[in-house]
Design an enzyme around this catalytic site. Sequence first.
Site, mmCIF file in Angstrom:
data_model
loop_
_atom_site.group_PDB
_atom_site.id
_atom_site.type_symbol
_atom_site.label_atom_id
_atom_site.label_comp_id
_atom_site.label_asym_id
_atom_site.label_seq_id
_atom_site.Cartn_x
_atom_site.Cartn_y
_atom_site.Cartn_z
ATOM 1 N N GLY A 200 -8.637 11.651 6.153
ATOM 2 C CA GLY A 200 -9.696 12.368 6.834
ATOM 3 C C GLY A 200 -10.357 11.611 7.970
ATOM 4 O O GLY A 200 -11.302 12.113 8.576
ATOM 5 N N PHE B 54 0.854 -1.193 0.000
ATOM 6 C CA PHE B 54 0.000 0.000 0.000
ATOM 7 C C PHE B 54 0.890 1.243 0.000
ATOM 8 O O PHE B 54 1.861 1.306 0.741
ATOM 9 C CB PHE B 54 -0.919 -0.003 1.225
ATOM 10 C CG PHE B 54 -2.044 0.979 1.132
ATOM 11 C CD1 PHE B 54 -3.161 0.697 0.360
ATOM 12 C CD2 PHE B 54 -1.976 2.192 1.787
ATOM 13 C CE1 PHE B 54 -4.206 1.602 0.248
ATOM 14 C CE2 PHE B 54 -3.010 3.109 1.695
ATOM 15 C CZ PHE B 54 -4.128 2.814 0.925
ATOM 16 N N HIS C 175 -8.345 6.322 10.850
ATOM 17 C CA HIS C 175 -7.625 5.137 10.366
ATOM 18 C C HIS C 175 -6.107 5.304 10.489
ATOM 19 O O HIS C 175 -5.398 4.365 10.848
ATOM 20 C CB HIS C 175 -8.020 4.871 8.908
ATOM 21 C CG HIS C 175 -7.442 3.638 8.331
ATOM 22 N ND1 HIS C 175 -7.879 2.378 8.667
ATOM 23 C CD2 HIS C 175 -6.451 3.458 7.433
ATOM 24 C CE1 HIS C 175 -7.183 1.483 8.000
ATOM 25 N NE2 HIS C 175 -6.305 2.110 7.241
ATOM 26 N N THR D 280 4.608 3.191 4.310
ATOM 27 C CA THR D 280 4.175 4.581 4.382
ATOM 28 C C THR D 280 2.721 4.636 4.817
ATOM 29 O O THR D 280 1.874 3.968 4.222
ATOM 30 C CB THR D 280 4.309 5.275 3.007
ATOM 31 O OG1 THR D 280 5.663 5.168 2.560
ATOM 32 C CG2 THR D 280 3.920 6.737 3.092
ATOM 33 N N VAL D 281 2.459 5.423 5.854
ATOM 34 C CA VAL D 281 1.092 5.675 6.305
ATOM 35 C C VAL D 281 0.888 7.187 6.225
ATOM 36 O O VAL D 281 1.617 7.943 6.865
ATOM 37 C CB VAL D 281 0.863 5.168 7.746
ATOM 38 C CG1 VAL D 281 -0.602 5.340 8.137
ATOM 39 C CG2 VAL D 281 1.295 3.710 7.900
ATOM 40 N N ILE D 282 -0.090 7.596 5.417
ATOM 41 C CA ILE D 282 -0.352 9.023 5.197
ATOM 42 C C ILE D 282 -1.698 9.376 5.827
ATOM 43 O O ILE D 282 -2.695 8.688 5.596
ATOM 44 C CB ILE D 282 -0.356 9.349 3.689
ATOM 45 C CG1 ILE D 282 1.001 8.976 3.065
ATOM 46 C CG2 ILE D 282 -0.666 10.835 3.460
ATOM 47 C CD1 ILE D 282 1.033 9.011 1.547
ATOM 48 N N ALA E 45 0.994 -1.563 5.974
ATOM 49 C CA ALA E 45 1.835 -1.350 7.157
ATOM 50 C C ALA E 45 1.343 -2.144 8.364
ATOM 51 O O ALA E 45 2.143 -2.556 9.206
ATOM 52 C CB ALA E 45 1.891 0.140 7.491
ATOM 53 N N TYR E 46 0.045 -2.373 8.450
ATOM 54 C CA TYR E 46 -0.513 -3.117 9.583
ATOM 55 C C TYR E 46 0.031 -4.547 9.632
ATOM 56 O O TYR E 46 0.164 -5.132 10.713
ATOM 57 C CB TYR E 46 -2.044 -3.131 9.482
ATOM 58 C CG TYR E 46 -2.726 -3.642 10.715
ATOM 59 C CD1 TYR E 46 -2.950 -2.807 11.807
ATOM 60 C CD2 TYR E 46 -3.155 -4.960 10.798
ATOM 61 C CE1 TYR E 46 -3.578 -3.275 12.951
ATOM 62 C CE2 TYR E 46 -3.782 -5.438 11.931
ATOM 63 C CZ TYR E 46 -3.994 -4.591 13.005
ATOM 64 O OH TYR E 46 -4.613 -5.061 14.126
#
Length: 156
Positions: free
Chosen positions: A86, A22, A89, A81-83, A57-58
């Site tokens: 809104g 992801f 999450h 990468t975690v972005i 990432a999880y």
Amino acid sequence: MNVIKGVVAAPNARVAIAIARFNNFINDSLLEGAVDALERIGQVSSENITVVWVPGAYELPLTVKALVESDKYDAVIALGTVIRGGTAHFEYVAGECSSGLSHVAMQSEIPVTFGVLTTESIEQAIERAGTKAGNKGAEAAMTALEMINVLKAIKG
């Protein structure tokens, strides 16, 4: 006084990289930086580098744990990468990934390094994957190499 310092050359090291699919448009650059650092600076041969792709990432902590427990590697690098979006999450995924990797690292006998970006925007992620702010994948690889040598020196 005894001083232990790690060096980054580890030509015989066996290194695994667990990487999230992801946000792969960012993660591909992290992987490129990590592999370049391992091969060019650490002098690790490509045959001694294993790359494992996971959905996101999880899933990194479980995968890193399995790689550590396989006893095949001298270090494991986690990349992803975690972005922020809104919703909440981001907090759940980033927090559980970080906490899980920290737990695995503390239970491990080998270095587990954190190359997971947690950013507020795509622009920040791009900056940390090889532009303005360097390449965090390369930094995680360098840390892994140095820690391989530090732990070897401590253990004698």
